[in-house]
Design an enzyme around this catalytic site. Structure first.
Site, short mmCIF file in Angstrom:
data_model
loop_
_atom_site.label_atom_id
_atom_site.label_comp_id
_atom_site.label_asym_id
_atom_site.label_seq_id
_atom_site.Cartn_x
_atom_site.Cartn_y
_atom_site.Cartn_z
N LEU A 117 0.87 -1.17 0.00
CA LEU A 117 0.00 0.00 0.00
C LEU A 117 0.91 1.22 0.00
CD1 LEU A 117 -2.72 -0.80 2.73
CD2 LEU A 117 -2.94 -1.04 0.26
N ASP A 118 0.50 2.28 -0.68
CA ASP A 118 1.28 3.51 -0.64
C ASP A 118 1.42 3.97 0.81
OD1 ASP A 118 1.41 3.53 -3.39
OD2 ASP A 118 -0.26 4.94 -3.64
N ARG A 119 2.54 4.59 1.12
CA ARG A 119 2.81 5.01 2.49
C ARG A 119 1.69 5.87 3.10
NH1 ARG A 119 8.45 6.78 5.34
NH2 ARG A 119 7.54 7.58 7.27
N VAL A 176 -1.43 5.72 2.72
CA VAL A 176 -2.70 4.99 2.73
C VAL A 176 -2.77 4.06 3.94
CG1 VAL A 176 -4.11 3.33 1.42
CG2 VAL A 176 -2.82 5.12 0.22
#
Length: 208
Positions: free
Chosen positions: A52-54, A56
């Site tokens: 997951l993107d940081r 998020v």
């Protein structure tokens, strides 16, 4: 959790794996928890099978064995994983639901993804199912289901629909949130169990 996989809730702004910031990662925390909870001697194996993107938050799956890591990674490649996200967008969206198809290309130097035409060299198709769960005071709560798994595709989808995700200044938000998070949450993750003829599903309520 069982002997093959571990599902954990990632808070926003915590990296899944160690990065150049030097901050503690979700992987570090998960390994420490398993080591303490099960009195494991030596190093604890956890395989990273997705990201997951940081900025998020949401549900993340780790593999506890190399066999599970291989099979779960294949599940992501073959698109047999089901994911549902919630996102809080700023703006208005005329329709209530839809299926958005886009062609995306990533600028790796700037870590930005752009919408391009299908004919663009290197473009990858991105499909997102979406619906509006709630509307209030200039904001919309999205349900976002990625049919494909392209980088930043849900963030771009929200922006394309006219309601960039709150805090996502990279893709159209007018201001950042105080903690630099973005209002995107992986609320449900369902994966095929790596050793059983079964599926494992975990849900987590969005923090917004």
């Amino acid at each position: 959790m069982d002997n093959h996989l571990l599902m954990v809730l990632k808070p926003a702004c915590l990296p899944i794996v160690p990065d150049s910031s030097g901050d503690e990662s979700l992987l570090d925390q998960a390994r420490a928890w398993v080591k303490k909870e099960y009195s494991k001697p030596g190093n604890v194996f956890l395989g990273v099978v997705h990201r997951l993107d940081r900025p998020v938050s949401g549900v993340v799956c780790f593999a506890r064995t190399s066999k599970a890591a291989s099979r779960l990674s294949e599940a992501w490649r073959s698109n047999t994983v089901f994911k549902t996200y919630q996102g809080l967008g700023v703006g208005d969206v005329l329709e209530d639901s839809g299926h958005l198809t886009q062609w995306l290309i990533k600028d790796r130097e700037r870590n930005v993804v752009r919408v391009v035409t299908a004919e663009t060299t290197g473009a990858k198709k991105a499909e997102t199912k979406w619906k509006i769960l709630r509307r209030e005071k200039g904001k919309v709560l999205f349900e976002l289901i990625p049919v494909t798994g392209r980088a930043h595709q849900l963030r771009l989808a929200a922006a394309t629909l006219g309601a960039p995700l709150e805090g996502d200044i990279k893709y159209g938000a007018t201001k950042a949130l105080p903690d630099r998070s973005i209002a995107l949450h992986a609320g449900e993750l369902e994966v095929p169990h790596p050793t059983k003829d079964d599926r494992v599903a975990v849900k987590a309520v969005a923090p917004f």
